[in-house]
Design a protein around this motif. Structure first.
Motif, PDB file in Angstrom:
ATOM      1  N   SER A   1     -25.911 -17.072   5.662  1.00 52.87           N
ATOM      2  CA  SER A   1     -25.223 -15.775   5.728  1.00 52.87           C
ATOM      3  C   SER A   1     -25.494 -14.941   4.486  1.00 52.87           C
ATOM      4  CB  SER A   1     -23.719 -15.979   5.899  1.00 52.87           C
ATOM      5  OG  SER A   1     -23.185 -16.731   4.817  1.00 52.87           O
ATOM      6  N   LEU A   2     -25.604 -15.596   3.318  1.00 46.44           N
ATOM      7  CA  LEU A   2     -25.911 -14.878   2.080  1.00 46.44           C
ATOM      8  C   LEU A   2     -27.298 -14.252   2.157  1.00 46.44           C
ATOM      9  CD1 LEU A   2     -25.133 -14.162  -0.863  1.00 46.44           C
ATOM     10  CD2 LEU A   2     -26.220 -16.305  -1.561  1.00 46.44           C
ATOM     11  N   PHE A   3     -28.258 -15.004   2.699  1.00 42.43           N
ATOM     12  CA  PHE A   3     -29.620 -14.484   2.832  1.00 42.43           C
ATOM     13  C   PHE A   3     -29.660 -13.347   3.849  1.00 42.43           C
ATOM     14  CE2 PHE A   3     -30.483 -18.062   0.333  1.00 42.43           C
ATOM     15  CZ  PHE A   3     -31.803 -18.061  -0.075  1.00 42.43           C
ATOM     16  N   GLU A   4     -28.901 -13.467   4.915  1.00 36.77           N
ATOM     17  CA  GLU A   4     -28.843 -12.395   5.915  1.00 36.77           C
ATOM     18  C   GLU A   4     -28.224 -11.140   5.313  1.00 36.77           C
ATOM     19  OE1 GLU A   4     -26.641 -13.966   9.174  1.00 36.77           O
ATOM     20  OE2 GLU A   4     -28.200 -15.403   9.754  1.00 36.77           O
ATOM     21  N   LEU A   5     -27.225 -11.322   4.458  1.00 35.19           N
ATOM     22  CA  LEU A   5     -26.552 -10.180   3.836  1.00 35.19           C
ATOM     23  C   LEU A   5     -27.534  -9.326   3.047  1.00 35.19           C
ATOM     24  CD1 LEU A   5     -23.931  -8.671   3.001  1.00 35.19           C
ATOM     25  CD2 LEU A   5     -23.738 -10.300   1.099  1.00 35.19           C
ATOM     26  N   TYR A   6     -28.464  -9.969   2.360  1.00 34.12           N
ATOM     27  CA  TYR A   6     -29.421  -9.242   1.535  1.00 34.12           C
ATOM     28  C   TYR A   6     -30.793  -9.123   2.195  1.00 34.12           C
ATOM     29  CZ  TYR A   6     -25.953  -9.647  -2.168  1.00 34.12           C
ATOM     30  OH  TYR A   6     -24.803  -9.560  -2.913  1.00 34.12           O
ATOM     31  N   ASP A   7     -30.849  -9.420   3.497  1.00 29.51           N
ATOM     32  CA  ASP A   7     -32.085  -9.273   4.277  1.00 29.51           C
ATOM     33  C   ASP A   7     -33.235 -10.062   3.652  1.00 29.51           C
ATOM     34  OD1 ASP A   7     -33.545  -8.356   6.434  1.00 29.51           O
ATOM     35  OD2 ASP A   7     -34.216  -6.537   5.417  1.00 29.51           O
ATOM     36  N   LEU A   8     -32.951 -11.321   3.304  1.00 30.06           N
ATOM     37  CA  LEU A   8     -33.948 -12.204   2.713  1.00 30.06           C
ATOM     38  C   LEU A   8     -34.404 -13.236   3.740  1.00 30.06           C
ATOM     39  CD1 LEU A   8     -32.156 -12.892  -0.707  1.00 30.06           C
ATOM     40  CD2 LEU A   8     -34.049 -11.314  -0.304  1.00 30.06           C
ATOM     41  N   ASP A   9     -35.675 -13.605   3.665  1.00 31.23           N
ATOM     42  CA  ASP A   9     -36.193 -14.639   4.567  1.00 31.23           C
ATOM     43  C   ASP A   9     -35.503 -15.964   4.262  1.00 31.23           C
ATOM     44  OD1 ASP A   9     -37.955 -12.861   5.722  1.00 31.23           O
ATOM     45  OD2 ASP A   9     -39.583 -13.340   4.333  1.00 31.23           O
ATOM     46  N   TRP A  10     -35.094 -16.646   5.331  1.00 34.21           N
ATOM     47  CA  TRP A  10     -34.414 -17.926   5.154  1.00 34.21           C
ATOM     48  C   TRP A  10     -35.395 -19.079   5.339  1.00 34.21           C
ATOM     49  CZ3 TRP A  10     -30.749 -20.713   3.250  1.00 34.21           C
ATOM     50  CH2 TRP A  10     -30.535 -22.004   3.725  1.00 34.21           C
ATOM     51  N   ASP A  11     -35.317 -20.048   4.427  1.00 35.94           N
ATOM     52  CA  ASP A  11     -36.102 -21.267   4.544  1.00 35.94           C
ATOM     53  C   ASP A  11     -35.332 -22.368   3.836  1.00 35.94           C
ATOM     54  OD1 ASP A  11     -38.290 -23.318   3.760  1.00 35.94           O
ATOM     55  OD2 ASP A  11     -39.302 -21.978   5.164  1.00 35.94           O
ATOM     56  N   SER A  12     -35.517 -23.591   4.263  1.00 32.60           N
ATOM     57  CA  SER A  12     -34.789 -24.687   3.620  1.00 32.60           C
ATOM     58  C   SER A  12     -35.192 -24.859   2.159  1.00 32.60           C
ATOM     59  CB  SER A  12     -35.023 -25.995   4.385  1.00 32.60           C
ATOM     60  OG  SER A  12     -36.402 -26.308   4.413  1.00 32.60           O
ATOM     61  N   ILE A  13     -36.404 -24.403   1.816  1.00 29.21           N
ATOM     62  CA  ILE A  13     -36.838 -24.385   0.423  1.00 29.21           C
ATOM     63  C   ILE A  13     -36.809 -22.938  -0.062  1.00 29.21           C
ATOM     64  CG2 ILE A  13     -38.698 -24.887  -1.214  1.00 29.21           C
ATOM     65  CD1 ILE A  13     -37.405 -27.363   0.005  1.00 29.21           C
ATOM     66  N   CYS A  14     -35.947 -22.684  -1.029  1.00 28.17           N
ATOM     67  CA  CYS A  14     -35.800 -21.331  -1.585  1.00 28.17           C
ATOM     68  C   CYS A  14     -36.595 -21.241  -2.886  1.00 28.17           C
ATOM     69  CB  CYS A  14     -34.330 -21.024  -1.852  1.00 28.17           C
ATOM     70  SG  CYS A  14     -34.051 -19.466  -2.723  1.00 28.17           S
TER      71      CYS A  14
ATOM     72  N   VAL B   1     -27.629 -14.933  -5.720  1.00 32.50           N
ATOM     73  CA  VAL B   1     -28.291 -16.060  -5.046  1.00 32.50           C
ATOM     74  C   VAL B   1     -28.381 -17.257  -5.984  1.00 32.50           C
ATOM     75  CG1 VAL B   1     -30.446 -16.857  -3.998  1.00 32.50           C
ATOM     76  CG2 VAL B   1     -29.582 -14.567  -3.478  1.00 32.50           C
ATOM     77  N   SER B   2     -28.904 -17.057  -7.198  1.00 32.12           N
ATOM     78  CA  SER B   2     -29.090 -18.182  -8.122  1.00 32.12           C
ATOM     79  C   SER B   2     -27.759 -18.801  -8.534  1.00 32.12           C
ATOM     80  CB  SER B   2     -29.871 -17.733  -9.356  1.00 32.12           C
ATOM     81  OG  SER B   2     -29.143 -16.743 -10.074  1.00 32.12           O
ATOM     82  N   GLY B   3     -26.706 -17.955  -8.589  1.00 30.95           N
ATOM     83  CA  GLY B   3     -25.393 -18.474  -8.945  1.00 30.95           C
ATOM     84  C   GLY B   3     -24.836 -19.452  -7.941  1.00 30.95           C
ATOM     85  N   ARG B   4     -25.355 -19.366  -6.692  1.00 28.37           N
ATOM     86  CA  ARG B   4     -24.930 -20.326  -5.668  1.00 28.37           C
ATOM     87  C   ARG B   4     -25.786 -21.590  -5.674  1.00 28.37           C
ATOM     88  NH1 ARG B   4     -22.317 -17.367  -1.539  1.00 28.37           N
ATOM     89  NH2 ARG B   4     -22.119 -19.334  -0.367  1.00 28.37           N
ATOM     90  N   LEU B   5     -26.836 -21.598  -6.495  1.00 29.38           N
ATOM     91  CA  LEU B   5     -27.768 -22.724  -6.503  1.00 29.38           C
ATOM     92  C   LEU B   5     -27.678 -23.581  -7.758  1.00 29.38           C
ATOM     93  CD1 LEU B   5     -30.965 -20.886  -5.181  1.00 29.38           C
ATOM     94  CD2 LEU B   5     -29.278 -22.174  -3.865  1.00 29.38           C
ATOM     95  N   ILE B   6     -27.223 -22.980  -8.856  1.00 32.33           N
ATOM     96  CA  ILE B   6     -27.277 -23.707 -10.120  1.00 32.33           C
ATOM     97  C   ILE B   6     -26.144 -23.238 -11.036  1.00 32.33           C
ATOM     98  CG2 ILE B   6     -28.850 -22.077 -11.245  1.00 32.33           C
ATOM     99  CD1 ILE B   6     -30.312 -24.532 -12.405  1.00 32.33           C
TER     100      ILE B   6
END
Length: 552
Positions: A77-90, A119-124
């Motif tokens: 949903s975060l990627f959809e919000l910013y119209d980013l391509d989704w993949d299991s590897i970001c 985005v990065s704040g949700r990853l690390i």
């Protein structure tokens, strides 16, 4: 989790590539070897400010790239919000040019620093050496406490209601300000509308009046010209039409003998009819152009009114004056509209305030209900980390107003020793005590929140011996449910890692470079032995290092 990190042309790093695994990873190395530089690169990938000073080679750009496995963290949903391509590897990339320009990308899509941070704040999550200051920040304290709330939707519902309440409040304030200004200008608007309305302006009348005035001022000349035109065309014997009539009779007699002559005859006949018509119309128009001083005065007075209004309002046409009249009328009407809108907003605000108060009260009750459990958890961790007399309390007060977290003020209190009063953490804790308390709080967060990767920069500063080992065991336990990376100088902690990375420098004639590599089992023994005894590795240090690894 963070799977791969590559750094090029950054600080003392020419090219560095690092593959990371699950669990608990250790990073060691001599002071100045580049451990903190790697953290600095990660901070840039998380949106920290960048400038050309970080470039190793000032003529080339710096490229930082990290790959994250995000398949299990529900970030679509975060990627959809910013119209980013989704993949299991970001893949997150940051580039800094020699001119100081910075560009950021998520999965090859250019993004702003705001999106990069989101985005990065949700990853690390990086716990730097000054991160302990966060313990005194309201946002962090709320985050720690609310991570244990049983109803995970309660805070989200409150924040949604709070944002709506804030929006209504701001809209109401804006409308009230607009009404106050509209009321202050009401008399002015009404006067302008009355004056323009009284003028009864009509679009196009200025041009029509100006034309009438011109005709009236030249009426005698026009009348004379028309009279002479009519006489010149139709006067018996000497008029133009009489002569053309004679010509027509002459040529019509021979028109049947030649098609060309017949065409000329037809044209002369048509001209004769046209000239007769012109003569009749000229004679008729002479009665329309008679000078009338009274009518001319009326026209001039009307035009003077129009010119005065145009000059006053700085426009050049009646159409523009009509637009101004309409706009002033709309502003007068807006007073009534604003009053209705304000009444509606006040009603909405009252209802929303009731809902907000209820949700804030529920939040307060829920927080009060979990405080004891949070205090016990942190107390137990602190005891395990060598603070047997520590007391930890969460103080919750109810305030009059609302904020994004509710209606509470939260403060963390600590007493590190016997017979010591509970006081705010920053007033009573030493460096080592702060590190242990922060680790306890991060441990609680790790259990309650999905943090893909947690990096600690020497959180074990100020401790040693058995306490250091207990801290290491806690970090390793956290590594069973998330990826934990710890930079450390303590052999007791380093021996507990599932993976051990070593940072070192190399010197050439022209430059110094920083490198990193993963150590195998034998290399780990030597590295931990050096951490125990220094550069001169003794047999006792090697045996001690082996024992630490075996027990781990």
């Amino acid at each position: 989790m963070l799977k791969h990190l590559s750094i090029s042309n950054y600080a003392i790093i020419s090219d560095l590539s690092l593959d990371l695994g699950n669990g608990f990873s250790i990073i060691t190395g001599e002071t100045g070897a580049g451990k903190s530089i790697i953290l600095g690169a990660l901070s840039l990938l998380m949106g920290a400010r960048a400038d050309v000073s970080v470039l190793k080679d000032k003529q080339s750009k710096c490229i930082l790239e990290a790959q994250f496995d995000v398949d299990a963290y529900g970030l679509q949903s975060l990627f959809e919000l910013y119209d980013l391509d989704w993949d299991s590897i970001c893949v997150i990339r940051r580039e800094i040019t020699p001119k100081g320009k910075s560009r950021a990308f998520v999965n090859d899509s250019p993004v702003s620093l705001k999106v990069l941070k989101e985005v990065s704040g949700r990853l690390i999550d990086i716990h730097a050496q000054n991160e302990a200051l966060k313990m005194n920040e309201s946002d962090f304290q709320y985050e720690v406490l609310d991570s244990s709330l049983a109803d995970t939707c309660l805070l989200a519902n409150y924040k949604s209601c709070y944002n709506q309440w804030r929006k209504i409040t701001l809209d109401l304030k804006e409308k009230e300000t607009a009404l106050e200004k509209a009321c202050a200008d009401f008399d002015y608007y009404q006067f302008q509308v009355d004056q323009l309305s009284e003028a009864s302006l009509k679009d196009g009348e200025q041009e029509e009046l100006e034309q009438k005035r011109d005709s009236m001022e030249n009426a005698e000349a026009i009348h004379s010209a028309l009279y002479q035109t009519a006489n010149g065309l139709s006067m018996d014997d000497v008029g133009i039409t009489s002569r053309i009539k004679e010509i027509y009779h002459l040529i019509s007699k021979v028109e049947d003998h030649s098609p060309e002559v017949k065409e000329l005859s037809s044209r002369i006949e048509n001209a004769l009819y046209e000239l007769r018509d012109i003569a009749n119309e000229s004679e008729s128009l002479t009665t329309s152009f008679i000078f009338n001083p009274v009518e001319l005065e009326d026209i001039n007075q009307r035009l003077d009114l129009i010119y005065t209004l145009e000059q006053k309002h700085r426009v050049n046409s009646v159409a523009e004056l009509l637009d101004i009249e309409y706009n002033f009328s709309q502003k007068i009407g807006s007073v009534s509209d604003l009053e209705e809108s304000i009444a509606s907003l006040k009603s909405d605000l009252e209802l929303k305030l009731v809902e907000l108060t209820h949700l804030a009260s529920c939040l307060t009750d829920s927080r009060m209900g979990i405080v004891e459990a949070v205090e016990i958890y942190v107390h137990d961790i602190l005891q395990d980390l060598g603070m047997p007399n520590a007391q930890f309390k969460v103080k919750i007060d109810i305030q009059d107003g609302f904020n994004q977290w509710g209606q509470n003020n939260i403060e963390f209190l600590l007493s590190a020793n016997k017979n010591q009063l509970l006081e705010p953490v920053n007033k009573v804790a030493s460096g080592g005590e702060i590190s242990r308390l922060m680790l306890a709080l991060k441990s609680l967060l790790a259990q309650k929140k999905a943090l893909p990767t947690l990096i600690f920069d020497e959180i074990d500063t100020g401790i040693s011996g058995d306490i250091a080992r207990k801290m290491g065991l806690l970090l390793r336990k956290m590594g069973t449910c998330m990826q934990v990376i710890n930079i450390t100088h303590l052999p007791q902690v380093a021996s507990l890692g599932d993976h051990h990375f070593f940072v070192y420098k190399s010197d050439s004639k022209t430059e110094t470079n920083s490198h990193i590599r993963e150590l195998n089992y034998d290399e780990r023994i030597v590295e931990i032995a050096k951490m125990l005894s220094g550069e001169v590795v003794t047999e006792a240090a090697l045996n001690n290092a082996k024992e630490l690894l075996i027990v781990s």
